[in-house]
Design an enzyme around this catalytic site. Structure first.
Site, mmCIF file in Angstrom:
data_model
loop_
_atom_site.group_PDB
_atom_site.id
_atom_site.type_symbol
_atom_site.label_atom_id
_atom_site.label_comp_id
_atom_site.label_asym_id
_atom_site.label_seq_id
_atom_site.Cartn_x
_atom_site.Cartn_y
_atom_site.Cartn_z
ATOM 1 N N GLY A 200 43.062 28.134 -42.698
ATOM 2 C CA GLY A 200 42.287 27.911 -43.922
ATOM 3 C C GLY A 200 42.123 26.427 -44.172
ATOM 4 O O GLY A 200 42.251 25.605 -43.262
ATOM 5 N N GLY A 205 46.634 25.176 -47.074
ATOM 6 C CA GLY A 205 47.621 24.877 -46.030
ATOM 7 C C GLY A 205 48.818 24.128 -46.590
ATOM 8 O O GLY A 205 49.963 24.427 -46.252
ATOM 9 N N GLU A 222 46.506 26.334 -39.029
ATOM 10 C CA GLU A 222 45.215 25.956 -38.440
ATOM 11 C C GLU A 222 44.327 25.549 -39.602
ATOM 12 O O GLU A 222 43.977 26.391 -40.438
ATOM 13 C CB GLU A 222 44.601 27.152 -37.714
ATOM 14 C CG GLU A 222 45.273 27.496 -36.412
ATOM 15 C CD GLU A 222 44.774 26.639 -35.256
ATOM 16 O OE1 GLU A 222 43.782 25.893 -35.425
ATOM 17 O OE2 GLU A 222 45.380 26.710 -34.184
ATOM 18 N N CYS A 257 34.834 26.228 -38.752
ATOM 19 C CA CYS A 257 35.799 25.124 -38.728
ATOM 20 C C CYS A 257 35.376 24.038 -37.759
ATOM 21 O O CYS A 257 35.479 22.853 -38.048
ATOM 22 C CB CYS A 257 37.193 25.648 -38.392
ATOM 23 S SG CYS A 257 37.295 26.520 -36.821
HETATM 24 P P1 NAD Z 1 41.338 28.766 -48.000
HETATM 25 O O1 NAD Z 1 42.359 27.764 -47.621
HETATM 26 O O2 NAD Z 1 40.757 28.718 -49.359
HETATM 27 O O3 NAD Z 1 41.933 30.251 -47.845
HETATM 28 C C1 NAD Z 1 42.497 30.690 -46.627
HETATM 29 C C2 NAD Z 1 43.463 31.820 -46.931
HETATM 30 O O4 NAD Z 1 44.589 31.289 -47.635
HETATM 31 C C3 NAD Z 1 42.892 32.897 -47.838
HETATM 32 O O5 NAD Z 1 43.420 34.137 -47.450
HETATM 33 C C4 NAD Z 1 43.396 32.488 -49.212
HETATM 34 O O6 NAD Z 1 43.451 33.558 -50.140
HETATM 35 C C5 NAD Z 1 44.776 31.953 -48.878
HETATM 36 N N1 NAD Z 1 45.290 30.956 -49.807
HETATM 37 C C6 NAD Z 1 44.597 29.954 -50.397
HETATM 38 N N2 NAD Z 1 45.434 29.214 -51.180
HETATM 39 C C7 NAD Z 1 46.660 29.756 -51.044
HETATM 40 C C8 NAD Z 1 47.942 29.448 -51.615
HETATM 41 N N3 NAD Z 1 48.101 28.449 -52.471
HETATM 42 N N4 NAD Z 1 48.991 30.227 -51.262
HETATM 43 C C9 NAD Z 1 48.843 31.247 -50.400
HETATM 44 N N5 NAD Z 1 47.652 31.611 -49.846
HETATM 45 C C10 NAD Z 1 46.569 30.865 -50.160
HETATM 46 O O7 NAD Z 1 40.187 28.682 -46.887
HETATM 47 P P2 NAD Z 1 38.809 29.467 -46.835
HETATM 48 O O8 NAD Z 1 37.865 28.911 -47.847
HETATM 49 O O9 NAD Z 1 39.035 30.934 -46.816
HETATM 50 O O10 NAD Z 1 38.326 29.040 -45.369
HETATM 51 C C11 NAD Z 1 37.669 27.869 -45.088
HETATM 52 C C12 NAD Z 1 38.583 26.820 -44.486
HETATM 53 O O11 NAD Z 1 39.262 27.342 -43.348
HETATM 54 C C13 NAD Z 1 37.802 25.624 -43.975
HETATM 55 O O12 NAD Z 1 38.471 24.445 -44.285
HETATM 56 C C14 NAD Z 1 37.756 25.860 -42.483
HETATM 57 O O13 NAD Z 1 37.519 24.695 -41.717
HETATM 58 C C15 NAD Z 1 39.104 26.452 -42.243
HETATM 59 N N6 NAD Z 1 39.129 27.186 -40.976
HETATM 60 C C16 NAD Z 1 39.923 26.707 -39.960
HETATM 61 C C17 NAD Z 1 39.916 27.372 -38.729
HETATM 62 C C18 NAD Z 1 40.768 26.906 -37.563
HETATM 63 O O14 NAD Z 1 40.935 27.648 -36.601
HETATM 64 N N7 NAD Z 1 41.317 25.711 -37.591
HETATM 65 C C19 NAD Z 1 39.127 28.508 -38.555
HETATM 66 C C20 NAD Z 1 38.354 28.944 -39.631
HETATM 67 C C21 NAD Z 1 38.368 28.288 -40.841
#
Ligand code: NAD
Length: 467
Positions: A200, A205, A222, A257
């Protein structure tokens, strides 16, 4: 209850799932821990049998699952088929690799016997984003289950439906909880969770890493990217290359990403580049209903994402491709190229995760590299040149986990590759052999040939001293 609307027609509710309260998350983790005790004692052939059956079941339902994924995420149907197809291939790849990857390694010589075991952790918490919910979950689920762990996955509330179906198709010691940060925190902070795998953004993260760190729970993170695509002064702006570049930015409406998120071109060639890029977009970029034939870009994920994307369209903005969509009834955003914004503009300095891309001119390769490597993210990067050797030499200077030559995010993730890239930010790895290793801990049994307390170490064995 979490209801998910279709981002292409937000009045249409695609489906709903029950949100998990912290008490429900607790009960599910306890049940997963009981699963773990049975599953880790199950022979690996049987565990891999479950994964093989899962691959078949998902493949049989590919058509239906792809439509569901397109309707809940707004991704075009072909990309949804591609994502789920990749998850099936990944499952099968794990089945083919796991027996050797998780077998004991044994040294048996005159100094005695050493057995290196690869043991599962216990309950693995998998927290995943909405932009590729199936493959990003499967990259965690498949190796974790193969190694003998139980898994509780928490998808994003923005894309819970397809994964919910897939979890039911896989069965076994795989469970799902639904919700946002609160459900995620209840899961990560649970006393019985022994490993965390998160994909995420940086904010999530950080929060997940802090919670896991507080419990000393090992984690894989990631995170996002702000990938540069650098054109060297000899790079041709030919049609296939420009077509690849346009789709490397606008696939999934820029919400990938490892999308090409900032483009760098020699200053004197900037005008020619803009013309070539716009021409390529006219050839390959069609914004519209993700389920319609010929559409290559759908809406963004939410009203908030639509508003954020619009706010990035400032300065010299060129609309791109064919726009055949209604942005009043769906979260559509006109894809755009923004020419020469300031380096500290949020469009350049941060991950936009939107169908708006900046192009910047450069004169000095050294300063350009410094700008590319400045990002705390360092996920991917690409370099484009007529001279592949020169491009590879340039790519060596990127600080990024995955570097591409004359393409961006289209190769290198191949399962043939024996390694996954390590990012500048984030911990641990996914994909390939290194991704398998994340779901086992190594425990070594030492049986020295003639161990006597107080005896001098055997020749060649200084480590016989207690440490
Ligand atoms: P996000 O960080 O908002 O959410 C990701 C997950 O984490 C979701 O399930 C969310 O509910 C959970 N989450 C969020 N805050 C949390 C917390 N405080 N405690 C526990 N869980 C929590 O990300 P998003 O908007 O869903 O996805 C987009 C991001 O993910 C972008 O930055 C993208 O670049 C990244 N991403 C990275 C990869 C990789 O392989 N490196 C792949 C896809 C997406």
């Amino acid at each position: 209850m979490i209801s998910r609307e279709n981002p292409a027609r937000f009045e249409e509710i695609v489906g709903s799932v029950a949100e998990s309260s912290p008490i429900e998350v607790d009960a599910i983790v306890w049940a997963a821990d009981a699963d773990f005790r049975r599953w880790s004692a199950t022979p690996i052939e049987e565990r891999l049998g479950l994964l093989t059956a899962a691959a078949e079941a998902i493949e049989d339902a590919l058509g239906e699952l792809s439509v569901l994924l397109a309707r809940e995420t707004g991704k075009v149907l072909g990309d949804c088929r591609g994502e789920i197809g990749f998850a099936v291939r990944y499952l099968r790849w794990v089945v083919a690799q796991a027996t050797a990857a998780y077998a004991d390694e044994v040294v048996d010589d005159e100094l005695g016997l050493l057995i290196k075991q690869h043991k599962p952790y216990g309950v693995v918490a998998a927290i995943t984003p909405w932009n590729a919910p199936v493959i990003l979950s499967m990259l965690k689920i498949a190796p974790a289950l193969a190694a003998g762990n139980a898994v509780v996955v928490k998808p994003s509330p923005l894309a819970p439906l397809t994964l919910d179906r897939i979890v039911r198709l896989v069965g076994g010691p795989l469970r799902i909880v639904h919700g946002g940060p609160a459900a995620g925190a209840a899961l990560v902070g649970h006393e019985l969770v022994r490993k965390v795998a998160f994909t995420g953004g940086a904010a999530g993260g950080r929060a997940v890493a802090a919670l896991a760190g507080d419990r000393l729970t090992p984690s894989v993170l990631e995170l996002g990217g702000n990938d540069p695509a650098v054109f060297l002064d000899d790079a041709p702006f030919d049609d296939p290359a420009m077509d690849r570049l346009v789709m490397a930015t606008f696939a999934t409406s820029g919400q990938v990403c490892m999308a090409a998120k900032r483009l760098y071109v020699p200053e004197r060639r900037l005008g020619d580049f803009v013309d070539a890029y716009r021409a390529a977009a006219a050839r390959v970029l069609v914004t519209g209903d993700p389920l319609a034939d010929g559409v290559t870009m759908g809406p963004v994920i939410s009203a908030a994402a639509q508003e954020a994307a619009r706010s990035l369209r400032r300065g010299t903005v060129h609309d791109l491709g064919l726009f055949d969509a209604d942005d009043k009834t769906g979260y559509f955003v006109r894809p755009a190229l923004v020419v020469a914004p300031q380096p500290d503009d949020p469009l350049v300095a941060a991950e936009q995760f939107a169908p708006v891309v900046p192009v910047l001119g450069y004169e000095d390769e050294g300063k350009l590299l410094a700008a590319c490597n400045e990002s705390e993210l360092g996920l991917g990067a690409s370099v484009w040149s007529a001279d592949e050797e020169r491009a590879v030499a340039f790519a060596r200077r990127f600080q990024a986990g995955f570097c591409f030559v004359n393409t961006h995010n289209r190769t290198g993730m191949s399962l043939r590759a024996p390694f996954g890239g390590v990012k500048r930010s984030g911990w641990g790895r996914e994909y390939a052999a290194e991704g398998l290793a994340e779901y086992v801990q190594t425990c070594v049994i030492h049986a020295p040939a003639a161990y006597r307390p107080g005896a001098p170490p055997p020749a060649g064995g200084p480590s016989a001293y207690p440490v």
